[in-house]
Design a protein around this motif. Structure first.
Motif, mmCIF file in Angstrom:
data_model
loop_
_atom_site.group_PDB
_atom_site.id
_atom_site.type_symbol
_atom_site.label_atom_id
_atom_site.label_comp_id
_atom_site.label_asym_id
_atom_site.label_seq_id
_atom_site.Cartn_x
_atom_site.Cartn_y
_atom_site.Cartn_z
ATOM 1 N N ASP A 178 -10.798 19.349 -3.789
ATOM 2 C CA ASP A 178 -11.056 18.361 -2.743
ATOM 3 C C ASP A 178 -10.756 18.962 -1.374
ATOM 4 O OD1 ASP A 178 -11.054 15.970 -1.131
ATOM 5 O OD2 ASP A 178 -10.696 14.819 -2.959
ATOM 6 N N TYR A 179 -11.477 18.470 -0.372
ATOM 7 C CA TYR A 179 -11.192 18.902 0.998
ATOM 8 C C TYR A 179 -9.851 18.345 1.505
ATOM 9 C CZ TYR A 179 -16.082 20.427 1.626
ATOM 10 O OH TYR A 179 -17.287 21.070 1.530
ATOM 11 N N ARG A 180 -9.387 17.280 0.899
ATOM 12 C CA ARG A 180 -8.217 16.564 1.414
ATOM 13 C C ARG A 180 -6.909 17.090 0.822
ATOM 14 N NH1 ARG A 180 -10.349 10.836 -0.546
ATOM 15 N NH2 ARG A 180 -10.687 12.204 -2.338
ATOM 16 N N ASP B 227 -16.893 22.607 -1.104
ATOM 17 C CA ASP B 227 -15.692 22.311 -1.892
ATOM 18 C C ASP B 227 -15.747 22.938 -3.281
ATOM 19 O OD1 ASP B 227 -17.795 20.548 -2.368
ATOM 20 O OD2 ASP B 227 -16.565 18.756 -2.484
#
Length: 253
Positions: free
Chosen positions: A199-201, A243
């Motif tokens: 994930d990017y987060r 991602d």
């Protein structure tokens, strides 16, 4: 022969990464997913200048798949024959005597949702078609973003969401293997916590909080020719990366 798969999460944004990666790795075929562009916008000229022909199946904003090849691809088929679907998720071509199926499998959103029901219907249709395709083309590779982590070791131990790891999804993955396909990555000893998506987060890539959902399945006729299968994390470290990381299959000539 080197075949790779990579969900680029927008080819328009990631084209410089793709061109650099092609130059550095020189695959014979690269399967791309999530082009997120219509066919008229596909960067065929830029890829041709890099030495690659392309067949593609795109749509605006969502989905889209392509196969980039050094030699002219043959017998191209778009979508799953006989399965009515507005979403562009499959493209198939013969490359160097190997049938390459490139797929962007549905995400499913949440177990029990309408999108999950679509995912399961789509998987059933793909499996039924591949049974016939394997009979016609025994030398076959199924490549793409499956949106399924097939075993517990393919998901970070702290992954709590049921999507991508549910019993139904894993059973569908097993049904593909039952056709006579083999997970090329698992033909070799691999590092623990080997993933292809982060994930990017929440610093997921830095923490290696990921899933192995990008796969290359090879038919029994090709299994003994597999020399290596690996995840290339290098592009995930770039500025504005996808991602997903590419996964590379090396087949003996």
């Amino acid at each position: 022969m080197k075949i790779a798969t990579w969900n680029v999460n927008s080819l328009k944004v990631r084209l410089p990464h793709v061109l650099d990666w092609l130059a550095a790795n020189q695959p014979d075929a690269l399967c791309l997913q999530e082009l997120k562009m219509e066919d008229h916008a596909f960067p065929a000229a830029e890829l041709e200048a890099a030495g690659y022909q392309a067949v593609f199946n795109g749509q605006k904003t969502y989905n889209g798949v392509a196969i980039l090849t050094r030699e002219t691809p043959q017998d191209v088929v778009r979508d799953i024959p006989g399965f009515a679907d507005a979403q562009k998720r499959i493209i198939t071509a013969s490359v160097g005597g190997i049938r390459v199926v490139c797929g962007y499998f549905p995400n499913g959103q949440a177990v029990g949702s309408d999108k999950f029901a679509y995912k399961m219907d789509w998987l059933a249709a793909l499996t039924a078609w591949l049974r016939d395709e394997l009979a016609r083309h025994p030398r076959l590779v199924l490549a793409g973003d499956f949106n399924i982590a097939p075993e517990a070791r393919d998901a970070h131990p702290d992954w709590k969401d049921e999507i991508h790891v549910s019993a139904d999804e894993r059973a569908a993955f097993a049904a593909l293997l039952d056709l006579g396909l083999h997970d090329a990555f698992r033909l070799f000893e691999q590092p623990e916590r080997s993933y292809s998506w982060w994930d990017y987060r929440m610093g997921a890539f830095r923490r290696n909080f990921g899933l192995r959902i990008d796969h290359l399945l090879v038919s029994t006729a090709l299994r003994e020719r597999v020399r290596q299968c690996m995840v290339d994390k290098t592009p995930r470290k770039l500025e504005r990366p996808s991602d997903h990381a590419p996964v590379i299959l090396d087949l003996q000539a």
